[in-house]
Design a protein around this motif. Sequence first.
Motif, PDB file in Angstrom:
ATOM      1  N   VAL A   6       0.860  -1.181   0.000  1.00 23.33           N
ATOM      2  CA  VAL A   6       0.000   0.000   0.000  1.00 23.33           C
ATOM      3  C   VAL A   6       0.899   1.234   0.000  1.00 23.33           C
ATOM      4  N   VAL A   7       0.460   2.261  -0.736  1.00 21.05           N
ATOM      5  CA  VAL A   7       1.207   3.517  -0.838  1.00 21.05           C
ATOM      6  C   VAL A   7       0.254   4.656  -0.503  1.00 21.05           C
ATOM      7  N   ASP A   8       0.663   5.479   0.429  1.00 18.19           N
ATOM      8  CA  ASP A   8      -0.091   6.695   0.744  1.00 18.19           C
ATOM      9  C   ASP A   8       0.558   7.823  -0.047  1.00 18.19           C
ATOM     10  N   SER A  45     -11.076   2.109  -6.836  1.00 19.89           N
ATOM     11  CA  SER A  45     -11.871   1.103  -6.136  1.00 19.89           C
ATOM     12  C   SER A  45     -11.612   1.243  -4.635  1.00 19.89           C
ATOM     13  N   ALA A  46     -12.439   0.590  -3.874  1.00 17.72           N
ATOM     14  CA  ALA A  46     -12.281   0.645  -2.423  1.00 17.72           C
ATOM     15  C   ALA A  46     -11.012  -0.104  -2.013  1.00 17.72           C
ATOM     16  N   ALA A  47     -10.285   0.478  -1.084  1.00 18.17           N
ATOM     17  CA  ALA A  47      -9.059  -0.157  -0.593  1.00 18.17           C
ATOM     18  C   ALA A  47      -9.427  -1.321   0.317  1.00 18.17           C
ATOM     19  N   PRO A  48      -8.615  -2.358   0.376  1.00 17.38           N
ATOM     20  CA  PRO A  48      -8.878  -3.478   1.290  1.00 17.38           C
ATOM     21  C   PRO A  48      -8.883  -2.986   2.745  1.00 17.38           C
ATOM     22  N   ASP A  49      -9.532  -3.745   3.599  1.00 20.65           N
ATOM     23  CA  ASP A  49      -9.662  -3.309   4.996  1.00 20.65           C
ATOM     24  C   ASP A  49      -8.306  -3.156   5.678  1.00 20.65           C
ATOM     25  N   TRP A  50      -7.315  -4.015   5.388  1.00 20.31           N
ATOM     26  CA  TRP A  50      -6.006  -3.892   6.017  1.00 20.31           C
ATOM     27  C   TRP A  50      -5.296  -2.618   5.570  1.00 20.31           C
ATOM     28  N   ALA A  51      -5.503  -2.226   4.315  1.00 16.93           N
ATOM     29  CA  ALA A  51      -4.903  -0.991   3.822  1.00 16.93           C
ATOM     30  C   ALA A  51      -5.598   0.217   4.438  1.00 16.93           C
ATOM     31  N   GLU A  52      -6.922   0.155   4.573  1.00 14.50           N
ATOM     32  CA  GLU A  52      -7.671   1.250   5.200  1.00 14.50           C
ATOM     33  C   GLU A  52      -7.247   1.438   6.653  1.00 14.50           C
ATOM     34  N   ARG A  53      -7.047   0.327   7.377  1.00 10.51           N
ATOM     35  CA  ARG A  53      -6.605   0.431   8.777  1.00 10.51           C
ATOM     36  C   ARG A  53      -5.234   1.102   8.861  1.00 10.51           C
ATOM     37  N   ALA A  56      -5.612   4.834   8.005  1.00  8.29           N
ATOM     38  CA  ALA A  56      -6.262   5.561   9.097  1.00  8.29           C
ATOM     39  C   ALA A  56      -5.305   5.750  10.268  1.00  8.29           C
ATOM     40  N   ALA A  57      -4.557   4.703  10.607  1.00  8.62           N
ATOM     41  CA  ALA A  57      -3.587   4.820  11.705  1.00  8.62           C
ATOM     42  C   ALA A  57      -2.504   5.827  11.357  1.00  8.62           C
ATOM     43  N   ARG A  58      -2.047   5.814  10.112  1.00 10.47           N
ATOM     44  CA  ARG A  58      -1.006   6.753   9.676  1.00 10.47           C
ATOM     45  C   ARG A  58      -1.513   8.188   9.731  1.00 10.47           C
ATOM     46  N   ARG A  59      -2.705   8.421   9.264  1.00  8.21           N
ATOM     47  CA  ARG A  59      -3.257   9.783   9.276  1.00  8.21           C
ATOM     48  C   ARG A  59      -3.525  10.246  10.706  1.00  8.21           C
ATOM     49  N   GLY A  60      -3.918   9.326  11.567  1.00  8.53           N
ATOM     50  CA  GLY A  60      -4.106   9.682  12.981  1.00  8.53           C
ATOM     51  C   GLY A  60      -2.791  10.083  13.634  1.00  8.53           C
ATOM     52  N   ARG A  61      -1.722   9.331  13.344  1.00  7.17           N
ATOM     53  CA  ARG A  61      -0.400   9.689  13.884  1.00  7.17           C
ATOM     54  C   ARG A  61       0.073  11.028  13.338  1.00  7.17           C
ATOM     55  N   ALA A  62      -0.164  11.262  12.049  1.00  7.54           N
ATOM     56  CA  ALA A  62       0.256  12.518  11.427  1.00  7.54           C
ATOM     57  C   ALA A  62      -0.502  13.694  12.034  1.00  7.54           C
ATOM     58  N   ALA A  63      -1.792  13.524  12.294  1.00 10.33           N
ATOM     59  CA  ALA A  63      -2.570  14.595  12.908  1.00 10.33           C
ATOM     60  C   ALA A  63      -2.088  14.861  14.334  1.00 10.33           C
ATOM     61  N   GLY A  64      -1.774  13.803  15.071  1.00  9.44           N
ATOM     62  CA  GLY A  64      -1.249  13.981  16.432  1.00  9.44           C
ATOM     63  C   GLY A  64       0.095  14.673  16.425  1.00  9.44           C
ATOM     64  N   ALA A  65       0.954  14.342  15.464  1.00  7.08           N
ATOM     65  CA  ALA A  65       2.265  14.993  15.370  1.00  7.08           C
ATOM     66  C   ALA A  65       2.109  16.464  15.005  1.00  7.08           C
TER      67      ALA A  65
END
Length: 151
Positions: A6-8, A45-53, A56-65
């Motif tokens: 997966v690539v963000d 297309s919709a990303a797989p659930d493992w990629a979405e998790r 989401a975790a990456r964006r949450g960490r980035a927002a906290g930083a």
Amino acid sequence: TPYRTVVDTTGPAYLCGCPSRKFPCKHALGLLLLQASDETAIGDSAAPDWAERWLAARRGRAAGAARAAWGDTGGGPADPEAARRRAERRAARITSGAEELERRLADLLRGGLAAAEQPGYGLWEETAARMVDAQAPGLAGRVRELGAIPG
């Protein structure tokens, strides 16, 4: 089993299940090159659930930083009344320091600028130290600059 990659693209950041020690691995680079060469090559297309998790975790960490970098702990001061009182005390100290500096400069002008060189740099350093004590470091820097003018 195929590797999960997966690539963000907002980062860019990568995650791949391959054992490669290189970062980014060839799988992530392949996805990035595919995206760069033709934006329609990767469908919407919709990303797989493992990629979405992971995203989401990456964006949450980035927002906290980002909040931590700006000093935002999410709430504001623990006691707004105490913060207001501290700000008022600091403003009063700065004001009294500025008034003291104004008095010292008026005394200097009254005695004549030619006499400013006689006491030496010690007077200016003492005045600058008083400005630092009054929590006015900007004024302290200016006072130190004034000490060099008579010389």
